[in-house]
Write a protein that holds these residues in place. Structure first.
Motif, PDB file in Angstrom:
ATOM      1  N   UNK A  55       0.983  -1.212   0.166  1.00 29.50           N
ATOM      2  CA  UNK A  55       0.131   0.076   0.004  1.00 29.50           C
ATOM      3  C   UNK A  55       0.945   1.213   0.011  1.00 29.50           C
ATOM      4  N   UNK A  56       0.548   2.198  -0.863  1.00 25.63           N
ATOM      5  CA  UNK A  56       1.486   3.443  -1.155  1.00 25.63           C
ATOM      6  C   UNK A  56       1.223   4.399   0.081  1.00 25.63           C
ATOM      7  N   UNK A  57       2.181   5.004   0.434  1.00 30.73           N
ATOM      8  CA  UNK A  57       2.223   6.085   1.283  1.00 30.73           C
ATOM      9  C   UNK A  57       1.056   6.988   1.203  1.00 30.73           C
ATOM     10  N   UNK A  58       0.997   7.601   0.135  1.00 31.77           N
ATOM     11  CA  UNK A  58      -0.183   8.221  -0.460  1.00 31.77           C
ATOM     12  C   UNK A  58      -1.644   7.574  -0.154  1.00 31.77           C
ATOM     13  N   UNK A  59      -1.950   6.503  -0.288  1.00 30.41           N
ATOM     14  CA  UNK A  59      -2.996   5.882  -0.135  1.00 30.41           C
ATOM     15  C   UNK A  59      -3.310   5.972   1.536  1.00 30.41           C
ATOM     16  N   UNK A  60      -2.078   5.451   2.250  1.00 29.96           N
ATOM     17  CA  UNK A  60      -2.074   5.387   3.641  1.00 29.96           C
ATOM     18  C   UNK A  60      -2.544   6.737   4.015  1.00 29.96           C
ATOM     19  N   UNK A  61      -1.997   7.920   3.632  1.00 28.69           N
ATOM     20  CA  UNK A  61      -2.247   9.080   4.209  1.00 28.69           C
ATOM     21  C   UNK A  61      -3.509   9.605   4.132  1.00 28.69           C
ATOM     22  N   UNK A  62      -4.129   9.274   2.815  1.00 26.96           N
ATOM     23  CA  UNK A  62      -5.551   9.627   2.584  1.00 26.96           C
ATOM     24  C   UNK A  62      -6.698   8.841   3.489  1.00 26.96           C
ATOM     25  N   UNK A  98       1.342  -0.947   9.026  1.00 30.22           N
ATOM     26  CA  UNK A  98       1.846   0.447   9.168  1.00 30.22           C
ATOM     27  C   UNK A  98       0.734   1.177   9.294  1.00 30.22           C
ATOM     28  N   UNK A  99      -0.262   1.066   8.440  1.00 27.20           N
ATOM     29  CA  UNK A  99      -1.476   1.784   8.765  1.00 27.20           C
ATOM     30  C   UNK A  99      -2.331   1.668   9.976  1.00 27.20           C
ATOM     31  N   UNK A 100      -2.201   0.480  10.400  1.00 28.65           N
ATOM     32  CA  UNK A 100      -3.072   0.026  11.677  1.00 28.65           C
ATOM     33  C   UNK A 100      -2.468   0.866  12.901  1.00 28.65           C
ATOM     34  N   UNK A 101      -0.957   0.726  12.836  1.00 25.92           N
ATOM     35  CA  UNK A 101      -0.513   1.458  13.904  1.00 25.92           C
ATOM     36  C   UNK A 101      -0.819   3.057  13.943  1.00 25.92           C
ATOM     37  N   UNK A 102      -0.675   3.611  12.812  1.00 25.64           N
ATOM     38  CA  UNK A 102      -0.782   5.096  12.601  1.00 25.64           C
ATOM     39  C   UNK A 102      -2.287   5.252  12.998  1.00 25.64           C
ATOM     40  N   UNK A 103      -3.212   4.400  12.698  1.00 25.75           N
ATOM     41  CA  UNK A 103      -4.474   4.642  12.914  1.00 25.75           C
ATOM     42  C   UNK A 103      -4.943   4.702  14.344  1.00 25.75           C
ATOM     43  N   UNK A 110      -9.106  -0.351  18.428  1.00 24.72           N
ATOM     44  CA  UNK A 110      -8.313  -1.394  17.350  1.00 24.72           C
ATOM     45  C   UNK A 110      -9.100  -1.593  15.941  1.00 24.72           C
ATOM     46  N   UNK A 111      -8.288  -1.709  14.757  1.00 27.38           N
ATOM     47  CA  UNK A 111      -8.705  -1.690  13.831  1.00 27.38           C
ATOM     48  C   UNK A 111      -8.778  -3.501  13.407  1.00 27.38           C
ATOM     49  N   UNK A 112     -10.044  -3.690  13.201  1.00 26.64           N
ATOM     50  CA  UNK A 112     -10.156  -5.150  12.872  1.00 26.64           C
ATOM     51  C   UNK A 112     -10.336  -5.351  11.541  1.00 26.64           C
ATOM     52  N   UNK A 113      -9.178  -6.160  10.982  1.00 26.41           N
ATOM     53  CA  UNK A 113      -9.227  -6.468   9.245  1.00 26.41           C
ATOM     54  C   UNK A 113     -10.076  -7.937   9.419  1.00 26.41           C
ATOM     55  N   UNK A 114     -11.230  -7.597   8.916  1.00 22.74           N
ATOM     56  CA  UNK A 114     -12.152  -9.068   8.898  1.00 22.74           C
ATOM     57  C   UNK A 114     -11.890  -9.915   7.728  1.00 22.74           C
ATOM     58  N   UNK A 115     -12.378 -10.927   7.738  1.00 22.30           N
ATOM     59  CA  UNK A 115     -12.278 -11.878   6.451  1.00 22.30           C
ATOM     60  C   UNK A 115     -13.387 -11.588   5.633  1.00 22.30           C
ATOM     61  N   UNK A 116     -13.123 -12.295   4.221  1.00 17.47           N
ATOM     62  CA  UNK A 116     -14.417 -11.990   3.602  1.00 17.47           C
ATOM     63  C   UNK A 116     -15.509 -12.480   3.765  1.00 17.47           C
ATOM     64  N   UNK A 117     -15.580 -13.809   4.584  1.00 17.37           N
ATOM     65  CA  UNK A 117     -16.801 -14.470   5.035  1.00 17.37           C
ATOM     66  C   UNK A 117     -17.348 -13.452   6.053  1.00 17.37           C
ATOM     67  N   UNK A 118     -16.515 -13.098   6.977  1.00 18.42           N
ATOM     68  CA  UNK A 118     -17.332 -12.288   8.083  1.00 18.42           C
ATOM     69  C   UNK A 118     -17.859 -11.047   7.242  1.00 18.42           C
ATOM     70  N   UNK A 119     -17.134 -10.308   6.427  1.00 17.52           N
ATOM     71  CA  UNK A 119     -17.811  -9.298   5.654  1.00 17.52           C
ATOM     72  C   UNK A 119     -18.898  -9.599   4.989  1.00 17.52           C
ATOM     73  N   UNK A 120     -19.051 -10.668   4.470  1.00 16.52           N
ATOM     74  CA  UNK A 120     -20.283 -11.189   3.985  1.00 16.52           C
ATOM     75  C   UNK A 120     -21.446 -11.343   4.976  1.00 16.52           C
ATOM     76  N   UNK A 121     -21.137 -11.768   6.256  1.00 21.83           N
ATOM     77  CA  UNK A 121     -22.087 -12.127   7.190  1.00 21.83           C
ATOM     78  C   UNK A 121     -22.441 -10.698   7.835  1.00 21.83           C
ATOM     79  N   UNK A 122     -21.551  -9.722   8.001  1.00 18.73           N
ATOM     80  CA  UNK A 122     -22.163  -8.516   8.327  1.00 18.73           C
ATOM     81  C   UNK A 122     -22.865  -7.830   7.531  1.00 18.73           C
ATOM     82  N   UNK A 123     -22.555  -7.861   6.238  1.00 18.80           N
ATOM     83  CA  UNK A 123     -23.479  -7.140   5.315  1.00 18.80           C
ATOM     84  C   UNK A 123     -24.720  -7.784   5.365  1.00 18.80           C
ATOM     85  N   UNK A 124     -24.782  -8.992   5.143  1.00 14.41           N
ATOM     86  CA  UNK A 124     -26.459  -9.557   5.467  1.00 14.41           C
ATOM     87  C   UNK A 124     -27.047  -9.251   6.731  1.00 14.41           C
ATOM     88  N   UNK A 125     -26.418  -9.106   7.773  1.00 14.91           N
ATOM     89  CA  UNK A 125     -27.105  -8.483   9.219  1.00 14.91           C
ATOM     90  C   UNK A 125     -27.488  -7.098   8.993  1.00 14.91           C
TER      91      UNK A 125
END
Length: 518
Positions: A55-62, A98-103, A110-125
């Motif tokens: 991930x580029x520094x520009x994207x991280x900063x955005x 690097x992004x998570x520590x800065x956040x 804490x930043x939760x990096x969720x799995x694709x299946x967990x993302x799908x479950x939360x979307x449906x809910x």
């Protein structure tokens, strides 16, 4: 002693997607969530991901700048519960720490990096919290870096899938420098086809009560289709027409939609290619947009507010509590309205609208929270302008129309804009609601029961109780009501079961009603 009230609980959900970051702030109100603020920024995190998944520094900063803005929105809330979730781009980024520590230095959560299946479950809910679902449902959510496809039965997701195709990644890969060509679409659709082909066999039955799409890309495509067709229903034929329209433009700079955000427009071709593949591969006949998404799923799970079998029932209960409705009285009015409904529903063709009448009877007095003089007008305004999960815009406005017309002079302007069949349905429902309200007017008519109502040409005929002394005031109310309902073309006739005829065209013999030929 002055009673003390506990402070309302506040909840904050942040969805850090591959294209947009979303913020939702809510508070718990009588067992339901009341949305206080929604905001999104198009961060386009995925555009900063290179071939090595760095991930580029520009994207991280955005992304960090967006979190700084979001933090200012809720940093002054005491004891707010906050949940941050990140999806596809941070799932695959090798330097995500690097992004998570800065956040973490911006907001102490804490930043939760969720799995694709967990993302799908939360979307449906999240969708289940926003509308009434069918027995069998399929949901597609086209994100910036991935596409989630979910199967569910009612409010329960049963199959979860996350595919490696997204509108940002496909835009960078196939629609290079904004060029829109047949070859661009062929390449994007072919890549999407391979992803959809990897789904399990359960996805290909085609036997769905509801097919729903969520999030910004599907919404943008719905809005683009509405410009040409007048509604947002998505079909394969309409998707193909939109595709030809974009190819004819040739370049994204030549594409202009009246209702689509200019920042979202460049991603429409890629999202369209994915959606066409979805329709062709599964196959799908028709799709509707759903306002619920990942952020709503995160929010309700954070608040630990359970799902009801009927989201609209939960909404009605919540708003009744919020506006301090006198529930014992509302229940009496509702029960009377539904008893009247049962006697005329089939002849009047009202069966599909039973719940609408029940909701209107339950909430008819919410305007009392403002004042009693024009409580029907205040109630209608509250309903029209409230967030009512589970209610479509059309159903919400019908509920407001019934509440606006439950007493005093009917508001003909609210009904004039409706097509004739729909207008007649609401007039009939309003008539039943008004009668139920009259029966319980003053909250003292405990023993007053309408013995029978019957459909007659252009209106209703009522049989009144035999105790004339108890109904003398009610008779006056009914006579006023006759004039009010006449303005809507509804004739109200009534007789006493003692044989006292209140209508010259009717006579009563042995408690039966017969229409006398004029």
């Amino acid at each position: 002693m002055v009673a003390t009230h506990s402070q309302p609980r506040h909840f904050v959900a942040i969805d850090m997607g591959s294209n947009s970051f979303h913020l939702v702030i809510a508070r718990e109100q009588d067992g339901s969530l009341q949305i206080l603020h929604k905001e999104k920024q198009q961060v386009q995190l995925a555009t900063g991901l290179n071939a090595q998944n760095i991930l580029s520094m520009d994207a991280i900063e955005r992304g960090l700048n967006c979190l700084r803005d979001f933090n200012q929105r809720f940093s002054n809330l005491d004891q707010a519960q906050v949940r941050l979730v990140a999806t596809h781009t941070l799932r695959v980024a090798k330097n995500r720490e690097q992004f998570i520590e800065a956040a973490l230095s911006i907001m102490p959560y804490p930043v939760e990096v969720i799995s694709g299946h967990e993302e799908a479950r939360l979307i449906y809910n999240g969708i289940a919290q926003s509308q009434v679902l069918g027995k069998r449902n399929i949901v597609i959510d086209i994100g910036g870096g991935s596409t989630e496809v979910v199967l569910g039965q009612k409010n329960t997701p049963t199959h979860l899938s996350s595919l490696r195709c997204g509108c940002v990644s496909f835009n960078e890969r196939f629609f290079i420098d904004g060029q829109i060509t047949p070859a661009s679409f062929r390449g994007a659709q072919s890549a999407a086809d391979k992803q959809f082909a990897s789904l399990s066999k359960e996805y290909f039955s085609g036997d769905w009560d509801l097919v729903l799409g969520s999030s910004g890309t599907v919404k943008a495509i719905c809005e683009a289709i509405q410009e040409d067709h007048g509604d947002e229903i998505i079909t394969l034929a309409r998707l193909k027409q939109l595709k030809l329209k974009l190819i004819k433009c040739g370049h994204i700079s030549q594409v202009h939609f009246a209702n689509v955000d200019d920042k979202r427009t460049p991603l429409v071709p890629a999202g369209l290619a994915i959606l066409i593949s979805f329709f062709r591969r599964l196959p799908i006949e028709q799709l509707e947009f759903s306002p619920g998404a990942l952020r709503e799923g995160v929010l309700y799970e954070l608040a630990k507010i359970g799902q009801y079998q009927d989201i609209r029932h939960r909404t009605v209960e919540s708003i009744a509590q919020l506006y301090h409705v006198d529930m014992p009285h509302a229940t009496k009015v509702r029960d009377t309205a539904m008893a009247l409904f049962e006697q005329v529903a089939d002849e009047w063709g009202l069966r599909p609208h039973a719940r609408l009448l029940s909701y209107a009877a339950t909430l008819h007095e919410i305007g009392l929270h403002i004042n009693s003089k024009a409580l029907h007008k205040h109630g209608a305004y509250i309903i029209s302008n409230s967030d009512l999960p589970g209610f479509s815009e059309a159903l919400q406005q019908d509920l407001a129309r019934l509440i606006a017309n439950h007493r005093k002079k009917p508001n003909e302007l609210l009904l004039a804009e409706l097509e004739p069949g729909h207008k007649l349905t609401l007039i009939r429902l309003a008539c039943l609601l008004r009668l139920a309200v009259l029966v319980h007017l003053g909250r003292i008519a405990k023993a007053l029961v309408l013995e029978k109502i019957q459909v007659v040409p252009e209106g209703l005929m009522l049989v009144l109780p035999s105790h004339k002394r108890k109904i003398s005031l009610f008779m006056k109310d009914l006579q006023r009501e006759q004039k009010q309902m006449a303005s809507l073309g509804m004739q109200l006739r009534f007789v006493s079961s003692l044989g006292v005829n209140q209508d010259k065209n009717l006579e009563v013999k042995d408690d039966t009603l017969n229409t006398v030929a004029s």
